[in-house]
Design a protein around this motif. Sequence first.
Motif, PDB file in Angstrom:
ATOM      1  N   SER A   1      30.757  -4.095 -15.023  1.00  0.00           N
ATOM      2  CA  SER A   1      31.512  -3.316 -14.027  1.00  0.00           C
ATOM      3  C   SER A   1      30.577  -2.435 -13.205  1.00  0.00           C
ATOM      4  O   SER A   1      30.741  -2.312 -11.989  1.00  0.00           O
TER       5      SER A   1
ATOM      6  N   THR B   1      28.495  -4.801 -10.885  1.00  0.00           N
ATOM      7  CA  THR B   1      29.345  -5.368  -9.834  1.00  0.00           C
ATOM      8  C   THR B   1      29.722  -4.316  -8.808  1.00  0.00           C
ATOM      9  O   THR B   1      29.752  -4.587  -7.598  1.00  0.00           O
ATOM     10  N   THR B   2      29.998  -3.099  -9.258  1.00  0.00           N
ATOM     11  CA  THR B   2      30.332  -2.017  -8.326  1.00  0.00           C
ATOM     12  C   THR B   2      29.181  -1.732  -7.382  1.00  0.00           C
ATOM     13  O   THR B   2      29.365  -1.621  -6.164  1.00  0.00           O
ATOM     14  N   ARG B   3      27.973  -1.635  -7.924  1.00  0.00           N
ATOM     15  CA  ARG B   3      26.813  -1.377  -7.079  1.00  0.00           C
ATOM     16  C   ARG B   3      26.539  -2.562  -6.139  1.00  0.00           C
ATOM     17  O   ARG B   3      26.148  -2.358  -4.978  1.00  0.00           O
TER      18      ARG B   3
ATOM     19  N   ASN C   1      28.750  -4.595  -4.793  1.00  0.00           N
ATOM     20  CA  ASN C   1      29.724  -4.529  -3.706  1.00  0.00           C
ATOM     21  C   ASN C   1      29.416  -3.386  -2.746  1.00  0.00           C
ATOM     22  O   ASN C   1      29.585  -3.518  -1.527  1.00  0.00           O
ATOM     23  N   GLN C   2      28.968  -2.255  -3.298  1.00  0.00           N
ATOM     24  CA  GLN C   2      28.663  -1.106  -2.439  1.00  0.00           C
ATOM     25  C   GLN C   2      27.456  -1.384  -1.543  1.00  0.00           C
ATOM     26  O   GLN C   2      27.464  -1.059  -0.358  1.00  0.00           O
TER      27      GLN C   2
ATOM     28  N   GLU D   1      33.865   5.701 -10.547  1.00  0.00           N
ATOM     29  CA  GLU D   1      33.559   4.613  -9.618  1.00  0.00           C
ATOM     30  C   GLU D   1      33.893   3.248 -10.194  1.00  0.00           C
ATOM     31  O   GLU D   1      34.110   2.293  -9.445  1.00  0.00           O
ATOM     32  N   ILE D   2      33.903   3.108 -11.507  1.00  0.00           N
ATOM     33  CA  ILE D   2      34.239   1.824 -12.126  1.00  0.00           C
ATOM     34  C   ILE D   2      35.657   1.844 -12.696  1.00  0.00           C
ATOM     35  O   ILE D   2      36.023   0.983 -13.497  1.00  0.00           O
TER      36      ILE D   2
END
Length: 507
Positions: free
Chosen positions: A95, A98-100, A102-103, A385-386
């Motif tokens: 997570s 993947t978050t980083r 996408n950002q 954020e996650i």
Amino acid sequence: MGTFAQQIDAVTLAEEKIHAKKLRLLEKAIKSDSPGDMVKANQVITAMQNKQDDKTKAYFIDPLQFNTMLGYKDKVYSITYETLKRMAKTPIINSIITTRKNQVADFAEPQEDKYSTGFVIRKKKKNGIEQEMSEKDKRTAFAITEFLVNGGMQEQWNKDDFDTYIRKLVSDTLTYDQMTFECIRNRRGELVGFQATDASTFRIADSYFDKDYDNPYFTRNGSSAMTDRQDWGPEIHGYRPAYVQIYQTAKINEFYPWELCFGIRNPSTSIYANGYGRSELEDLINTVTSMLYGDEYNRRFFSQGSAPKGLLRVKGTNNEAALQQFRQQWQSMISGVMQGWKTPVVEADVEWIDMQKNNRDMEYSAWMEYLIKIACATYNIDPIEIGWDISRSNGNSGLFEGSEAERMQHSKDKGLYPLLKFIQRKINKYIVSQLNPDFEFIFVGMNGLTVKEELEMDIKKVTNFQTLNEIREKYELKELEGGDMPLNGTFVQPPIADCLLHLSSQF
């Protein structure tokens, strides 16, 4: 003739002109279509570089480490690249990565307007001052932008677009702390494309540290016997191959410094690090293992339906063989994670002795939240954020905690912004500067103003120190008569008072 000082100045100026003319001829020769001119220019450039005096005396690796027999320095790690890849697939770590991804990918397209995220190509600042771009500069910036977006000189179906390229780089650097991409060049040495590569297959070549092997102390102690210099690639422009690609521990390709970007976010000065970084996952070995144990504990609890913690006392006299069979059957059916919490069976009348008198669900929840916080802190990302707002899991907010938006912005400032800067520097060095050294690649829009915020700021400006016409000019509106002063009573009152005083003096 002049004085001797004047003659020396004249000779020095003439030498500088000759040197500049020589460099210009070399530049033209290296770009010519004549093989003879190109070979001659290359020989002269190599001779010039070999004359340079290398003043470095410090050594950067341990040449006596017995892991250089394969032509490359291996990473000193406690876990393998494959294990790091598997750790990155655990839910919380996945997570975060993947978050980083996408950002960062949100910045992988040209900025549409000053309020949106993206990237821009601009001229480098001179003496800290931004340079105005002419029409020619704008065309050059557009060409570089197209080069980045297409992954090379022209768009091809077998090339990654810039979004895919960025996502691959972020995934590798957050997993291995290694980020690699190949710079593809034509026979003239011109950059024509770039492509993200599997960072786990690249190592730093022995020849990258050739100066360390030349140290007299290490030569006397046998460092020359640990490396075969005949296996090193040829020297080009004064450089040996810096990196190699391996397959099943065998070296299959060599890359010079300008052919491959080998990015490290967490470098170390330790001579035992061999030039490699340290991935966040290497610091999270115990944390990820504890997460897996916690998940396995809950999974087995729900799949097996029982995990009693206590003693089973069998009363009376029983057959030892039957009791042993019962003990084995019970323990095979009722046992905890990794054979933990085995229920002891003792010989006596059957009686259950409960060893757990309180509910431990809250302890489990707090433990898992602690592990998530440790993982997020290591990656410099707020759990919110996650999707884990665990700071308020107890129903109470901290006394000095900011709003959710402030926390997310702070998280991006300390985690996302450095990651963007790291990627930005590598793209500038290996791609943009190779195309045109006068331009640079910049990620923009991270902390940009929204339309509402800018309008509110302009309203404050026009009531304090800017005139109404200056603000209207910014929005491409026509000037208004009498709009050449701020809309502030402090500035308006003195002229009116002067007019009244003047009128009163007339009477």
